[in-house]
Design an enzyme around this catalytic site. Sequence first.
Site, PDB file in Angstrom:
ATOM      1  N   SER A   9       0.853  -1.192   0.000  1.00  0.00           N
ATOM      2  CA  SER A   9       0.000   0.000   0.000  1.00  0.00           C
ATOM      3  C   SER A   9       0.882   1.234   0.000  1.00  0.00           C
ATOM      4  O   SER A   9       2.028   1.198   0.464  1.00  0.00           O
ATOM      5  CB  SER A   9      -0.952  -0.012   1.196  1.00  0.00           C
ATOM      6  OG  SER A   9      -0.261  -0.263   2.401  1.00  0.00           O
ATOM      7  N   GLU A  11       0.914   5.466   0.723  1.00  0.00           N
ATOM      8  CA  GLU A  11       0.200   6.567   1.399  1.00  0.00           C
ATOM      9  C   GLU A  11       0.531   7.925   0.771  1.00  0.00           C
ATOM     10  O   GLU A  11       1.687   8.220   0.483  1.00  0.00           O
ATOM     11  CB  GLU A  11       0.598   6.562   2.881  1.00  0.00           C
ATOM     12  CG  GLU A  11      -0.066   7.656   3.685  1.00  0.00           C
ATOM     13  CD  GLU A  11       0.211   7.540   5.183  1.00  0.00           C
ATOM     14  OE1 GLU A  11       0.125   6.415   5.739  1.00  0.00           O
ATOM     15  OE2 GLU A  11       0.517   8.579   5.797  1.00  0.00           O
ATOM     16  N   ALA A  45      -6.088  16.339  11.274  1.00  0.00           N
ATOM     17  CA  ALA A  45      -6.937  16.304  12.463  1.00  0.00           C
ATOM     18  C   ALA A  45      -7.589  17.668  12.642  1.00  0.00           C
ATOM     19  O   ALA A  45      -7.032  18.689  12.247  1.00  0.00           O
ATOM     20  CB  ALA A  45      -6.117  15.938  13.681  1.00  0.00           C
ATOM     21  N   ASP A 102      -3.611  13.909  15.578  1.00  0.00           N
ATOM     22  CA  ASP A 102      -2.940  14.916  16.402  1.00  0.00           C
ATOM     23  C   ASP A 102      -3.598  16.239  16.090  1.00  0.00           C
ATOM     24  O   ASP A 102      -3.833  16.567  14.937  1.00  0.00           O
ATOM     25  CB  ASP A 102      -1.454  15.005  16.049  1.00  0.00           C
ATOM     26  CG  ASP A 102      -0.684  13.835  16.621  1.00  0.00           C
ATOM     27  OD1 ASP A 102      -0.975  13.457  17.770  1.00  0.00           O
ATOM     28  OD2 ASP A 102       0.202  13.319  15.922  1.00  0.00           O
ATOM     29  N   TYR A 138       2.744   1.320  16.847  1.00  0.00           N
ATOM     30  CA  TYR A 138       4.006   2.027  17.074  1.00  0.00           C
ATOM     31  C   TYR A 138       5.083   1.086  17.613  1.00  0.00           C
ATOM     32  O   TYR A 138       5.201   0.897  18.828  1.00  0.00           O
ATOM     33  CB  TYR A 138       3.778   3.194  18.065  1.00  0.00           C
ATOM     34  CG  TYR A 138       2.742   4.151  17.541  1.00  0.00           C
ATOM     35  CD1 TYR A 138       3.107   5.251  16.776  1.00  0.00           C
ATOM     36  CD2 TYR A 138       1.378   3.904  17.731  1.00  0.00           C
ATOM     37  CE1 TYR A 138       2.152   6.103  16.231  1.00  0.00           C
ATOM     38  CE2 TYR A 138       0.419   4.748  17.193  1.00  0.00           C
ATOM     39  CZ  TYR A 138       0.811   5.839  16.451  1.00  0.00           C
ATOM     40  OH  TYR A 138      -0.138   6.670  15.899  1.00  0.00           O
ATOM     41  N   HIS A 142       4.235   4.819  21.056  1.00  0.00           N
ATOM     42  CA  HIS A 142       3.699   6.162  20.846  1.00  0.00           C
ATOM     43  C   HIS A 142       4.299   7.130  21.876  1.00  0.00           C
ATOM     44  O   HIS A 142       4.404   6.789  23.056  1.00  0.00           O
ATOM     45  CB  HIS A 142       2.165   6.116  20.974  1.00  0.00           C
ATOM     46  CG  HIS A 142       1.512   7.400  20.586  1.00  0.00           C
ATOM     47  ND1 HIS A 142       1.175   8.364  21.509  1.00  0.00           N
ATOM     48  CD2 HIS A 142       1.171   7.899  19.376  1.00  0.00           C
ATOM     49  CE1 HIS A 142       0.620   9.393  20.869  1.00  0.00           C
ATOM     50  NE2 HIS A 142       0.601   9.127  19.577  1.00  0.00           N
ATOM     51  N   PHE A 209      11.033  15.600  12.106  1.00  0.00           N
ATOM     52  CA  PHE A 209       9.762  14.896  12.242  1.00  0.00           C
ATOM     53  C   PHE A 209       9.919  13.669  13.144  1.00  0.00           C
ATOM     54  O   PHE A 209       9.055  13.378  13.978  1.00  0.00           O
ATOM     55  CB  PHE A 209       9.235  14.513  10.849  1.00  0.00           C
ATOM     56  CG  PHE A 209       7.881  13.895  10.879  1.00  0.00           C
ATOM     57  CD1 PHE A 209       6.810  14.601  11.416  1.00  0.00           C
ATOM     58  CD2 PHE A 209       7.659  12.621  10.389  1.00  0.00           C
ATOM     59  CE1 PHE A 209       5.537  14.033  11.461  1.00  0.00           C
ATOM     60  CE2 PHE A 209       6.400  12.045  10.426  1.00  0.00           C
ATOM     61  CZ  PHE A 209       5.338  12.757  10.970  1.00  0.00           C
ATOM     62  N   HIS A 259       3.763  -0.925   3.880  1.00  0.00           N
ATOM     63  CA  HIS A 259       2.976   0.292   3.659  1.00  0.00           C
ATOM     64  C   HIS A 259       3.978   1.443   3.504  1.00  0.00           C
ATOM     65  O   HIS A 259       4.729   1.740   4.428  1.00  0.00           O
ATOM     66  CB  HIS A 259       2.060   0.535   4.863  1.00  0.00           C
ATOM     67  CG  HIS A 259       1.257   1.803   4.769  1.00  0.00           C
ATOM     68  ND1 HIS A 259       0.163   1.939   3.937  1.00  0.00           N
ATOM     69  CD2 HIS A 259       1.394   3.006   5.404  1.00  0.00           C
ATOM     70  CE1 HIS A 259      -0.349   3.160   4.063  1.00  0.00           C
ATOM     71  NE2 HIS A 259       0.382   3.818   4.945  1.00  0.00           N
TER      72      HIS A 259
HETATM   73  P1  FAD Z   1      -4.620   6.113  19.712  1.00  0.00           P
HETATM   74  O1  FAD Z   1      -4.534   4.687  19.329  1.00  0.00           O
HETATM   75  O2  FAD Z   1      -5.940   6.628  20.176  1.00  0.00           O
HETATM   76  O3  FAD Z   1      -3.500   6.351  20.829  1.00  0.00           O
HETATM   77  C1  FAD Z   1      -3.109   7.674  21.202  1.00  0.00           C
HETATM   78  C2  FAD Z   1      -2.370   7.629  22.543  1.00  0.00           C
HETATM   79  O4  FAD Z   1      -3.273   7.378  23.579  1.00  0.00           O
HETATM   80  C3  FAD Z   1      -1.298   6.535  22.681  1.00  0.00           C
HETATM   81  O5  FAD Z   1      -0.289   7.027  23.521  1.00  0.00           O
HETATM   82  C4  FAD Z   1      -2.040   5.379  23.332  1.00  0.00           C
HETATM   83  O6  FAD Z   1      -1.170   4.560  24.092  1.00  0.00           O
HETATM   84  C5  FAD Z   1      -3.066   6.108  24.183  1.00  0.00           C
HETATM   85  N1  FAD Z   1      -4.379   5.457  24.170  1.00  0.00           N
HETATM   86  C6  FAD Z   1      -4.962   4.766  23.151  1.00  0.00           C
HETATM   87  N2  FAD Z   1      -6.199   4.391  23.465  1.00  0.00           N
HETATM   88  C7  FAD Z   1      -6.428   4.874  24.707  1.00  0.00           C
HETATM   89  C8  FAD Z   1      -7.548   4.844  25.581  1.00  0.00           C
HETATM   90  N3  FAD Z   1      -8.671   4.216  25.214  1.00  0.00           N
HETATM   91  N4  FAD Z   1      -7.444   5.459  26.793  1.00  0.00           N
HETATM   92  C9  FAD Z   1      -6.313   6.100  27.161  1.00  0.00           C
HETATM   93  N5  FAD Z   1      -5.208   6.154  26.370  1.00  0.00           N
HETATM   94  C10 FAD Z   1      -5.271   5.569  25.159  1.00  0.00           C
HETATM   95  N6  FAD Z   1      -2.194  11.769  12.015  1.00  0.00           N
HETATM   96  C11 FAD Z   1      -3.031  12.618  11.396  1.00  0.00           C
HETATM   97  O7  FAD Z   1      -3.334  13.682  11.959  1.00  0.00           O
HETATM   98  N7  FAD Z   1      -3.561  12.353  10.156  1.00  0.00           N
HETATM   99  C12 FAD Z   1      -3.288  11.186   9.512  1.00  0.00           C
HETATM  100  O8  FAD Z   1      -3.785  10.951   8.406  1.00  0.00           O
HETATM  101  C13 FAD Z   1      -2.400  10.243  10.143  1.00  0.00           C
HETATM  102  N8  FAD Z   1      -2.099   9.061   9.558  1.00  0.00           N
HETATM  103  C14 FAD Z   1      -1.327   8.144  10.237  1.00  0.00           C
HETATM  104  C15 FAD Z   1      -1.084   6.903   9.647  1.00  0.00           C
HETATM  105  C16 FAD Z   1      -0.306   5.951  10.294  1.00  0.00           C
HETATM  106  C17 FAD Z   1      -0.063   4.607   9.640  1.00  0.00           C
HETATM  107  C18 FAD Z   1       0.268   6.259  11.561  1.00  0.00           C
HETATM  108  C19 FAD Z   1       1.142   5.257  12.270  1.00  0.00           C
HETATM  109  C20 FAD Z   1       0.041   7.501  12.146  1.00  0.00           C
HETATM  110  C21 FAD Z   1      -0.766   8.451  11.507  1.00  0.00           C
HETATM  111  N9  FAD Z   1      -1.045   9.696  12.067  1.00  0.00           N
HETATM  112  C22 FAD Z   1      -1.864  10.581  11.423  1.00  0.00           C
HETATM  113  C23 FAD Z   1      -0.484  10.068  13.367  1.00  0.00           C
HETATM  114  C24 FAD Z   1      -1.425   9.720  14.522  1.00  0.00           C
HETATM  115  O9  FAD Z   1      -2.644  10.389  14.374  1.00  0.00           O
HETATM  116  C25 FAD Z   1      -0.744  10.138  15.809  1.00  0.00           C
HETATM  117  O10 FAD Z   1       0.340   9.296  16.087  1.00  0.00           O
HETATM  118  C26 FAD Z   1      -1.664  10.261  17.020  1.00  0.00           C
HETATM  119  O11 FAD Z   1      -0.904  10.901  18.075  1.00  0.00           O
HETATM  120  C27 FAD Z   1      -2.154   8.934  17.585  1.00  0.00           C
HETATM  121  O12 FAD Z   1      -3.130   8.382  16.790  1.00  0.00           O
HETATM  122  P2  FAD Z   1      -3.610   6.877  17.075  1.00  0.00           P
HETATM  123  O13 FAD Z   1      -4.717   6.601  16.187  1.00  0.00           O
HETATM  124  O14 FAD Z   1      -2.460   5.960  17.109  1.00  0.00           O
HETATM  125  O15 FAD Z   1      -4.152   7.100  18.577  1.00  0.00           O
END
Ligand code: FAD
Length: 281
Positions: A9, A11, A45, A102, A138, A142, A209, A259
Site C-alpha cells: 500500500s 500513502e 486532524a 494529532d 508504534y 507512541h 519529524f 505500507h
Molecule cells: P490512539 O490509538 O488513540 O492512541 C493515542 C495515545 O493514547 C497513545 O499514547 C495510546 O497509548 C493512548 N491510548 C490509546 N487508546 C487509549 C484509551 N482508550 N485510553 C487512554 N489512552 C489511550 N495523524 C493525522 O493527523 N492524520 C493522519 O492521516 C495520520 N495518519 C497516520 C497513519 C499511520 C499509519 C500512523 C502510524 C500515524 C498516523 N497519524 C496521522 C499520526 C497519529 O494520528 C498520531 O500518532 C496520534 O498521536 C495517535 O493516533 P492513534 O490513532 O495511534 O491514537
Amino acid sequence: MSNDDIRLSFEFFPPKTDAGKEKLIAVRDGYAKFNPDFYSMTYGAGGSTRNNTKDLVVQYNADGHATAPHLSFGVDGDDIIAELIQEYKDANVNRIVALRGDMPSGLGGSSQMVYANELVAFIRERFGDHFHIEVAAYPEIHPESESYLTDINYLKGKFDAGANSALTQYFFNPDAYFYFVESCQKIGIDKPIYPGIMPIINLKSLVRFSDSCGAEIPRWFRKALEAYGDDQESMKAFASDAITELCALLLENGAPGLHFYTMNQLEPVKTIVENLGLNAE
Ligand code: FAD
C-alpha cells in the site's frame, strides 16, 4: 518475489493546489504497475483537510484505484463523522484508516480528542462490517504512551473494537518491529501488523519529524547519511539501498506486506519496490 502474497500500500497526503493534485495523479499512476492493494490519503486532524481528503478518495475510487481515507474525530461530533463515513460508503470505499489524530496547534487541547478504539467502535456500530479498518501501531511506542505494555494493550483495544489490521509508524531498526510483533502476539493480538516504510528524501526534515513522532533514526545510520553533506544524490542512493535491505529483511522474516509513506513522490519508493522484485509486470 511475487506480489501475490505480499500486501502493498502507498500513502499520500492531499495536495492543496490543483497543480499538486494533477501531479499526484501521475505519481499514483506510476505506482499502479505494482498492483497495490490500496492507496491511502491522510486526514488533517480537526477536519482541516476534510473535503480535500474526501474529494480525492472519492475520485480515486471512481477511477478504479482503491483508496482508503484516514479519519479521526478531531473536534467534530458524531453527526459530521457519521455523514462523512456514509459518503465514503456511498462512493464504494471499503477501507478506512481509523486514528485519534494529532490536533494542529491552535485548534484546541488533547482533551477533545477521541481515541482510535472509540472511532473503530463507532464505525462498527453504525456501519457493521462494511469497512476493513486499519489502525496505527508504534513499534517504538507512541510518544505519549505511559509504557510499552500500556501502548500494546491500547492497540489490542483497537482490535477488540473491530479493527482488521494495523499499519505501523515508520522505523529504521528491524528489531523494533520484530520485538513489537512478538509482544503483540503474546498479549493475544492475532491480526496482521504491516510495517510502515519511510523513504529518505530530505534528511533535515526527517530528523525533525522523527523527534516529534518518536521514531528513532539509529545513530550510525544518521551519521552515515549526514556524511554525504551536499552530495544529496549519493545520500539518496545510499538511503534507498538501506531501505531496500530493511524491507527485504522484514519480508524474509514474516512481515505480511509493506505500507509506504510516499511523501507524494514516486522516487525513491518506486526504486525500492523494484529492487525488492515486487514489480507485478
Ligand atoms: P490512539 O490509538 O488513540 O492512541 C493515542 C495515545 O493514547 C497513545 O499514547 C495510546 O497509548 C493512548 N491510548 C490509546 N487508546 C487509549 C484509551 N482508550 N485510553 C487512554 N489512552 C489511550 N495523524 C493525522 O493527523 N492524520 C493522519 O492521516 C495520520 N495518519 C497516520 C497513519 C499511520 C499509519 C500512523 C502510524 C500515524 C498516523 N497519524 C496521522 C499520526 C497519529 O494520528 C498520531 O500518532 C496520534 O498521536 C495517535 O493516533 P492513534 O490513532 O495511534 O491514537
